[in-house]
Every structure is written in C-alpha cells, then in structure tokens.
Design a protein around this motif. Sequence first.
Motif, PDB file in Angstrom:
ATOM      1  N   ASP A  88       0.819  -1.218   0.000  1.00 24.13           N
ATOM      2  CA  ASP A  88       0.000   0.000   0.000  1.00 24.13           C
ATOM      3  C   ASP A  88       0.855   1.271   0.000  1.00 24.13           C
ATOM      4  O   ASP A  88       0.365   2.359  -0.275  1.00 24.13           O
ATOM      5  N   LYS A  89       2.143   1.126   0.355  1.00 22.94           N
ATOM      6  CA  LYS A  89       3.033   2.287   0.376  1.00 22.94           C
ATOM      7  C   LYS A  89       3.987   2.319  -0.820  1.00 22.94           C
ATOM      8  O   LYS A  89       4.614   3.346  -1.074  1.00 22.94           O
TER       9      LYS A  89
ATOM     10  N   GLU B 107       7.014   6.687 -15.550  1.00 22.12           N
ATOM     11  CA  GLU B 107       7.776   5.460 -15.321  1.00 22.12           C
ATOM     12  C   GLU B 107       7.409   4.804 -13.993  1.00 22.12           C
ATOM     13  O   GLU B 107       7.557   3.594 -13.825  1.00 22.12           O
ATOM     14  N   LEU B 108       6.947   5.592 -13.036  1.00 16.72           N
ATOM     15  CA  LEU B 108       6.645   5.063 -11.706  1.00 16.72           C
ATOM     16  C   LEU B 108       5.395   4.183 -11.745  1.00 16.72           C
ATOM     17  O   LEU B 108       4.486   4.405 -12.541  1.00 16.72           O
ATOM     18  N   GLY B 109       5.357   3.214 -10.830  1.00 16.11           N
ATOM     19  CA  GLY B 109       4.175   2.367 -10.734  1.00 16.11           C
ATOM     20  C   GLY B 109       2.974   3.125 -10.199  1.00 16.11           C
ATOM     21  O   GLY B 109       1.841   2.932 -10.653  1.00 16.11           O
ATOM     22  N   HIS B 110       3.206   3.982  -9.196  1.00 18.28           N
ATOM     23  CA  HIS B 110       2.121   4.746  -8.571  1.00 18.28           C
ATOM     24  C   HIS B 110       2.563   6.189  -8.340  1.00 18.28           C
ATOM     25  O   HIS B 110       2.890   6.569  -7.220  1.00 18.28           O
ATOM     26  N   PRO B 111       2.572   7.014  -9.400  1.00 17.26           N
ATOM     27  CA  PRO B 111       3.064   8.389  -9.239  1.00 17.26           C
ATOM     28  C   PRO B 111       2.219   9.221  -8.278  1.00 17.26           C
ATOM     29  O   PRO B 111       2.751  10.071  -7.565  1.00 17.26           O
ATOM     30  N   PHE B 112       0.907   8.994  -8.237  1.00 17.66           N
ATOM     31  CA  PHE B 112       0.062   9.807  -7.355  1.00 17.66           C
ATOM     32  C   PHE B 112       0.215   9.378  -5.895  1.00 17.66           C
ATOM     33  O   PHE B 112       0.132  10.196  -4.984  1.00 17.66           O
ATOM     34  N   ARG B 113       0.458   8.077  -5.690  1.00 24.25           N
ATOM     35  CA  ARG B 113       0.713   7.599  -4.326  1.00 24.25           C
ATOM     36  C   ARG B 113       1.963   8.266  -3.741  1.00 24.25           C
ATOM     37  O   ARG B 113       2.040   8.507  -2.536  1.00 24.25           O
TER      38      ARG B 113
END
Lengths: 252, 374
Positions: A88-89, B107-113
């Motif tokens: 989740d992180k 490129e990031l998996g979860h840019p908004f995270r």
Amino acid sequence: MAKWGMVIDLEKCTGCQACSTACQMENNRLPGENYQDVLYYTDGRQPTPQLKWFPRPCMHCEEPSCMHVCPTKATYKTEDGVVLIDWDKCIGCKYCMIACPYGVRFYTDEKPLIEPNIKQVFKGDGDLSWNPPYKGPQQDPKHGVGIQPNGVVSKCNFCYHKISKAPKGTADLDESNPELVEYVPACVRTCAPKARYFGDLDNPNSQVSRLISDKQGTRLLDHTGNKPQVYYVSGGGAASGAVPGTRSNKKA
Amino acid sequence: MATQTQGSGAVSAVLMAGLAGLVVSLGIAFFNLLSGGHSAFNTGSDGVSWGLPVVNYVFFALTSTGLTLVASVAMTFGNKGWYPIAKRCVWLSLVTLVAGFASLALELGHPFRMLWAIPLNAQLVSPLNWMGIFYAVFLVLGILKFLRIHNGDWSSSSSKQIGLAALVTELLAGGMLGMAFGAMAMRPMWYGNLVPLYFILTAACTGGAFAVLVTRLSYDSEDTMPAQVRTLMRGPLPTAFAGLLGITILVIGYRTVIGLWSNADGLQVWDAIVASPWYWIEAALLIGAFFLLLQRKALAVASVMVIGGFFIDRYDFVIGGQLAPLFKGSWVPDLIAYTPSTTEWMLTLLAFSIAFFGWALGEKMLDLGAAPQD
C-alpha cells in the motif's frame, strides 16, 4: 523475539526445484518470477566443466540495502527479522531492485519473463496483477503477502503468513514436527532432501545456529555488508556445492 | 539596461515543433501505457529496472541544476555581464525540471501515491527521498525567484536570498541524484563518492549548452542581438563553457580508463560501452564541440553537440550500471541486452518537447531577455 533465518545445506541440495515450485504455488507467483529459485551455472572449463546449482531465496539481510533506499519505507524489517514490503506504500520506483545485490525482487507490471503472458489468460481483478487458477486464502498487502498488485515490487517474505503464527519461543520451525509443520515456509517444508533449515538465529540452541557454528556457515556476497540471514553450509569437497564468488556466471 | 527580445522566427518554429512533439509523444505514450501498462517498456525484473525514462529524468533534472548554476553567475555571484541570460536560464531550469518529472512520473508504478507516501513515510537515509525533497523545494523557490525578476525585483535582499536558496537546493538535489547512484556499492559501475561531483560538473555542461542554444535561437542572428548579449555570447560564455567541457571530457576519459583497467566484477560493462559506436559518437560530439567553443564559432551547433553527447553519456551511465546481471541464473547472459521500446522513446520526445515548447512559450509571453535597468 526470534530472529528468523535460514540455513541451506549445499551438500544436500539436489537442484530439484521443488522449493521453487512450492514457493510459486504458495505465493501466487507468475512463471519465472519465483521468490525462491535455484540458479544453474557452469564452473570450470573443458575438458572438466561442472554443472552447478545454487538455491537462492531473499536473504532477509540484517542491513538490507533495499530497505534503506526505499523513499516511502514501503520496504521494512519486522521485529522478528523479516524484510517485507507494504504494497500500500510502494510507489513502484524500483530503487530497491537496483539496490538489492541478490536480484530477488520483482516488478510484475511489465513484459512477462516467460511467454506466453499468463496474465492475459487469467486477468486480475481490480488492482491485482493476475488471477491465478489456484490461490491461497491470504491477501495481506501490508506484509506483501498474496497476489501481487500492479505497479508495486514484490519479494520473498519467508512465508510470513505462516511463520508469524508460530508459537512464541520456537527455536526451529521443523517440518518433521507435526505441531509446527503448518508454520514452516513452503520451500523448507517441501525440500525432499531436507537441505533447508529454518529457525531462530538469536537462539544459540537452535538447529540453524548450531549448523552455522559447526559447519562454518557462509553468506552470499558478504562483502556488501548486507549481512544476510540466509546461510549456506557445505562439506567443502570438490563435488559439493559452493557459494558462487561472482554474479555473472557463464551461461550453462 | 533592457534586452527585450521580440522572438525570432526560430522561436515560433520551436514552439510549433514542441507542440507537435507533445501531441505525438503524449498520444502514443498514453495509448501504449493505458492499454499495456509498463509492459510497453523493455525493462524487466531480470535485468534493466531503470530504463530510458530514468535516463530522461537524470538528463533533464541535471540540466535544470546546470541552468540554475548559469543563472547564478549574475544573480548570486554578481557578474553583471551575465544578466541578459539569467531570466531565460531561471525559466528554463523550471521547464527542464518539469520535463524530467514528466518522464519519471510515467515510469513510476504509482506516481500519485508518491505525493502522500513520501511526505508521510519519509525514509531519511534514502538518497531518493532527499533528492525528491530538494527538487520539490527548488521548484517552489525557482517559481518565486522567477516571479520576483519578472516583476522587476532583481536585486532586493529577499530576492537575492531566494536566488541563493534556490541555487543551494539545486546543488543539493543534483548531488543527491548522484548519491542515489554513487551509494550503490553492489553496482561498481556507479559506486563512488565522487559521483555527486561528476553529476554537478556534467550538469553545468548541459545547463550551459541549453543556455547557449536558446539564447542563440532567441535572436535571428548575432548581429540582431543586444550589445550585452552579443558581448556575452562572443566571449565569457563560450570560454567558460569550453573550460568546463574540457575538464569534463578529461573526467569521462579517466572514468573510461579506470573502468577498462579494473577487474572488479560488474565493471566488465565498460568493454561493451567502449565497443559500442555510441561511445565514440559521444566522444566526437563533445571533443568537436570543445574546439568549436574555443574558436567561438557555430555556438548553436556546438550546444546541440553537447546536448547529444551528454544524453549518450547519461544513457551509458544509467543503463550501463545495470547490464552486469545480479544473481539471476544461467539463462541470463554475461551482459543483459536492452533496447528501449517505442513508448520509452516517446517519453524522451515528450521530455524534449516539454523543454523546448516551454522555453518558446516563455520567450513569446514572458520577456525572457529582460535584464535589470541599472
């Protein structure tokens, strides 16, 4: 609190890959992306080349470089010494994959390592990367257990969904003990020649501690300072296994 | 003094080309990423984890650092002759940083995270964490500084302090980016405590190249340049640029020889790098540009050569550090093969398009040639 660790006896390991298969099933891994693998390589040259193999899970290091580089603390170390990922992180920056000297991390959201792309056959629900035909009941993203979601990195978790439920004070998780067998990591439980041992490294009376002491256990790439909690032992003879000195072994 | 530019024909051409590049690259990249995710990249868990999009990021983030250094010559270190390009460099440092961020975000998996996960869970010992913090702080300081000088406040005490703080954060950010690679003891191609210095040195070169190129493109010819700009472009700027480039060429040469000489496992990648024609193209571009700058001829051409040469250098550095495989088994060859995918190249086009479109737009609308009135 235990400090879980593993000992692998290279003299006993037959390279059968039962550990890898068990890991794949237990952890819903895609083909070719087993947390646990047995690597094959050649040693020596003609006319006396040797085919060798080397079982390699995550080393669950005492000083894990993957944890230190993670900008969001998604990779962390539990009190009982296991290196886990909080999915989740995780932002999927893959810096941990860069920093791990052992190459034991996987980013599933990319081309499959082995064709055909089974993710297209068993498409995942919601955020999950795929929907394996067999899957365990556990899905614990905080400990990186279960089916890997898209856009995050995964790795061996020492079957944390099992070992974390072991009775406190257990010295060794021995698959031959009926009372403990359900808490034993899948790769250890399935190892036919019993080359794998799992227990508390901080307990001097545990079998893993005794093996490391009696058979001079060594650690892979110890010079990196990561201090793996996976140790290798062997008889040291020419026919027995040995810890490879380099990572770029010649193609078998 | 004022060095108001009207915008040359080249600015309009760059504006249109940048816009076209943005549309094409965003269209293709988004279609491929939305339909196939990161399988549209040729990166993989068995080898190269950081591919061309990270090369783009490193190239443009460091160019931003370099442009801030060039701007600081006048605004922080008081060399008034460099004022006519200072505003342009501040603007371009912001635009190039956005270009780098854009490539990295895709490129990031979860840019908004990342936006909440990093501030709430900051890993204080991670170079990547600090690099992100410093570049984010610079983005704010850079915008503040630009607004100040855009409103004519070049030299008030607070304006200077913002400029100094922006310079320090950019240097720290570029250094941290170097540390992100230099701290990797398990990858000898990258490892070393001088990598941050190498990054800042090469950042100054690409920053200088962009500064010279866009300044030259801002005017139809050297004859139509305001006198102060012409003086700068015919003397101090190419001279300083050539000096920096000459030192950097020597450093690249020494890095190569050390890589070839050493037997450390992981450095065998240098044999492959030197065997590639791209290495020699890089050498020809940089050495050729050095001599052009020394003779103060064809400055725009020299700048393009430096930009091309250092893009190859960033590629060899980022990708080369990953080509010697980790423990992956016998199916992985001695060196991993990696060729960027079409989608990855589209992110390169996207980053260059953002940089040049952003600059041209600024040139048209924000009077980037302005300088203090005294």
